[in-house]
Design a protein around this motif. Structure first.
Motif, PDB file in Angstrom:
ATOM      1  N   ASP A   1       0.859  -1.178   0.000  1.00  0.00           N
ATOM      2  CA  ASP A   1       0.000   0.000   0.000  1.00  0.00           C
ATOM      3  C   ASP A   1       0.894   1.226   0.000  1.00  0.00           C
ATOM      4  OD1 ASP A   1      -1.786   2.040   0.337  1.00  0.00           O
ATOM      5  OD2 ASP A   1      -2.577   1.353   2.266  1.00  0.00           O
ATOM      6  N   THR A   2       1.155   1.759  -1.197  1.00  0.00           N
ATOM      7  CA  THR A   2       2.049   2.909  -1.306  1.00  0.00           C
ATOM      8  C   THR A   2       1.322   4.221  -1.047  1.00  0.00           C
ATOM      9  OG1 THR A   2       1.695   3.172  -3.700  1.00  0.00           O
ATOM     10  CG2 THR A   2       3.440   1.663  -3.001  1.00  0.00           C
ATOM     11  N   GLY A   3       0.059   4.146  -0.639  1.00  0.00           N
ATOM     12  CA  GLY A   3      -0.698   5.355  -0.340  1.00  0.00           C
ATOM     13  C   GLY A   3      -0.382   5.927   1.022  1.00  0.00           C
ATOM     14  N   ASN A   4       0.438   5.238   1.817  1.00  0.00           N
ATOM     15  CA  ASN A   4       0.893   5.799   3.089  1.00  0.00           C
ATOM     16  C   ASN A   4       2.420   5.713   3.127  1.00  0.00           C
ATOM     17  OD1 ASN A   4       1.803   3.357   4.885  1.00  0.00           O
ATOM     18  ND2 ASN A   4      -0.143   2.706   3.955  1.00  0.00           N
ATOM     19  N   LYS A   5       3.033   6.520   3.968  1.00  0.00           N
ATOM     20  CA  LYS A   5       4.488   6.672   3.928  1.00  0.00           C
ATOM     21  C   LYS A   5       5.223   5.388   4.281  1.00  0.00           C
ATOM     22  CE  LYS A   5       4.131  11.579   4.981  1.00  0.00           C
ATOM     23  NZ  LYS A   5       4.299  12.632   6.021  1.00  0.00           N
ATOM     24  N   LEU A   6       4.759   4.681   5.310  1.00  0.00           N
ATOM     25  CA  LEU A   6       5.443   3.450   5.688  1.00  0.00           C
ATOM     26  C   LEU A   6       5.316   2.397   4.596  1.00  0.00           C
ATOM     27  CD1 LEU A   6       7.047   1.838   7.744  1.00  0.00           C
ATOM     28  CD2 LEU A   6       4.889   1.192   8.843  1.00  0.00           C
ATOM     29  N   GLY A   7       4.121   2.251   4.020  1.00  0.00           N
ATOM     30  CA  GLY A   7       3.938   1.295   2.934  1.00  0.00           C
ATOM     31  C   GLY A   7       4.786   1.637   1.725  1.00  0.00           C
ATOM     32  N   TYR A   8       4.913   2.926   1.443  1.00  0.00           N
ATOM     33  CA  TYR A   8       5.746   3.384   0.322  1.00  0.00           C
ATOM     34  C   TYR A   8       7.211   3.027   0.557  1.00  0.00           C
ATOM     35  CZ  TYR A   8       8.142   6.702  -2.770  1.00  0.00           C
ATOM     36  OH  TYR A   8       8.968   7.283  -3.701  1.00  0.00           O
ATOM     37  N   LEU A   9       7.706   3.254   1.781  1.00  0.00           N
ATOM     38  CA  LEU A   9       9.103   2.942   2.085  1.00  0.00           C
ATOM     39  C   LEU A   9       9.362   1.434   2.021  1.00  0.00           C
ATOM     40  CD1 LEU A   9       9.683   5.416   5.048  1.00  0.00           C
ATOM     41  CD2 LEU A   9      10.634   5.574   2.735  1.00  0.00           C
ATOM     42  N   LYS A  10       8.408   0.638   2.505  1.00  0.00           N
ATOM     43  CA  LYS A  10       8.555  -0.822   2.417  1.00  0.00           C
ATOM     44  C   LYS A  10       8.600  -1.271   0.959  1.00  0.00           C
ATOM     45  CE  LYS A  10       6.323  -2.072   6.808  1.00  0.00           C
ATOM     46  NZ  LYS A  10       5.150  -2.752   7.425  1.00  0.00           N
ATOM     47  N   ALA A  11       7.754  -0.671   0.120  1.00  0.00           N
ATOM     48  CA  ALA A  11       7.750  -1.029  -1.301  1.00  0.00           C
ATOM     49  C   ALA A  11       9.073  -0.663  -1.960  1.00  0.00           C
ATOM     50  CB  ALA A  11       6.594  -0.332  -2.009  1.00  0.00           C
ATOM     51  N   MET A  12       9.619   0.486  -1.581  1.00  0.00           N
ATOM     52  CA  MET A  12      10.907   0.910  -2.146  1.00  0.00           C
ATOM     53  C   MET A  12      11.984  -0.133  -1.845  1.00  0.00           C
ATOM     54  SD  MET A  12      12.346   3.498  -3.822  1.00  0.00           S
ATOM     55  CE  MET A  12      11.542   5.054  -3.414  1.00  0.00           C
ATOM     56  N   VAL A  13      12.045  -0.587  -0.596  1.00  0.00           N
ATOM     57  CA  VAL A  13      13.043  -1.593  -0.213  1.00  0.00           C
ATOM     58  C   VAL A  13      12.784  -2.908  -0.935  1.00  0.00           C
ATOM     59  CG1 VAL A  13      13.932  -2.964   1.712  1.00  0.00           C
ATOM     60  CG2 VAL A  13      13.471  -0.519   2.030  1.00  0.00           C
ATOM     61  N   TYR A  14      11.520  -3.319  -1.005  1.00  0.00           N
ATOM     62  CA  TYR A  14      11.160  -4.594  -1.630  1.00  0.00           C
ATOM     63  C   TYR A  14      11.603  -4.631  -3.090  1.00  0.00           C
ATOM     64  CZ  TYR A  14       8.144  -8.343  -3.456  1.00  0.00           C
ATOM     65  OH  TYR A  14       7.665  -9.471  -4.072  1.00  0.00           O
ATOM     66  N   PHE A  15      11.268  -3.589  -3.853  1.00  0.00           N
ATOM     67  CA  PHE A  15      11.591  -3.608  -5.279  1.00  0.00           C
ATOM     68  C   PHE A  15      13.073  -3.345  -5.533  1.00  0.00           C
ATOM     69  CE2 PHE A  15       6.983  -3.112  -5.580  1.00  0.00           C
ATOM     70  CZ  PHE A  15       6.716  -4.077  -6.533  1.00  0.00           C
TER      71      PHE A  15
END
Length: 300
Positions: free
Chosen positions: A261-275
């Motif tokens: 869920d990149t619609g919130n800051k923590l989810g966005y940061l997790k997605a950045m690390v994942y990809f």
């Protein structure tokens, strides 16, 4: 990127939101254009649609969203520059973006909810089944998430919602389904008995939350047109689906994949690390950097 034939040819991408959670970064650029490594968030979902056989994208945009249109358009100046400098790999990547798929754009005058965003695409969708993809939900899945829904749609011949099991403490952030347990449709596929928008933890009918992928039929449009705005003045897609449920079965598919869920800051940061960790050119040095952070006490 592989592409397949699909019974669903069109996909609606609501992208008119103001992105207030990411201010000030989104003051002058759409939240959909924030990068995940080296691609904007929305491109991940567009590539998912392409890989699922969808051939037409309808972007529902609003004021200040021109950057999205420019990103998927041809950039003659940039292509000429890259070609002159012999940057063939970058040139190929840029051309791939503009050649991905057919794009059409429709403006949502005011951000009046997801249901309203789908409704304004009515004329461009026409009288056929269509997909809806919410760009905030970036889903890494094989087969792609929307293709999993299309496969279920081909079998059940009715609207299909993507769902995911979420912890009870987070359930109030989602639309949640109640299932008809008397209907056996196979593992991970359910017939929907009811839907509740953002229930309390104690009132949630299940732990199956609706996430940002849908395959809908054109009878959703009159259902949305007759749906009243909620207390915030928005037309919620979940409420429109509840109206449609009065006249036809609706189904749910538990998507197999990893959702961010990149619609919130923590989810966005997790997605950045994942990809970043999925990239062969970045994974090893990035892991080394992350491990160095664990060895070095954080400065206060």
């Amino acid at each position: 990127m592989r592409s397949v034939n699909s019974s669903v040819r069109k996909a609606v991408f609501p992208a008119a939101g103001l992105g207030t959670r990411f201010l000030p970064a989104t003051k002058a650029q759409p939240k959909e254009m924030l990068p995940l490594v080296d691609k904007p968030i929305i491109q991940y979902s567009v590539e998912e649609a392409v890989a699922s056989g969808i051939s037409n994208i309808i972007l529902v945009t609003g004021r200040g969203k021109n950057a999205i249109e420019d990103h998927f358009d041809v950039s003659v100046e940039l292509e000429t520059f890259l070609e002159a400098r012999g940057k063939r790999d970058q040139l190929e990547e840029v051309r791939k973006i503009s050649n991905l798929i057919n794009f059409a754009y429709v403006r949502q005058g005011e951000p009046l909810g997801l249901g309203h965003a789908v409704l304004v695409a009515r004329e461009l969708v026409g009288d056929e089944a269509f997909a809806v993809l919410l760009g905030d939900d970036v889903i890494d899945a094989d087969p792609p998430a929307i293709k999993q829904l299309i496969d279920v749609f081909d079998r059940v011949k009715g609207p299909v919602l993507a769902v995911e099991r979420v912890p009870r403490e987070s359930i109030s952030s989602y639309g949640v389904i109640a299932i008809d347990s008397s209907v056996d449709l196979g593992p991970g596929v359910h017939q929907v008995r009811d839907m509740v928008e953002k229930p309390s933890r104690d009132e949630a009918p299940s732990d199956l939350a609706i996430i940002g992928r849908y395959v809908l039929t054109p009878d959703i449009f009159p259902a949305l047109a007759s749906t009243k705005s909620d207390r915030t003045g928005e037309i919620q897609l979940t409420n429109g689906l509840r109206e449609l449920l009065k006249s036809r079965p609706i189904y749910a598919c538990e998507v197999n994949g990893v959702r961010h869920d990149t619609g919130n800051k923590l989810g966005y940061l997790k997605a950045m690390v994942y990809f970043a960790l999925k990239r062969p050119d970045l994974a090893a040095p990035f892991v080394e950097y992350l491990e160095s952070l664990q060895r070095t006490p954080a400065r206060r």
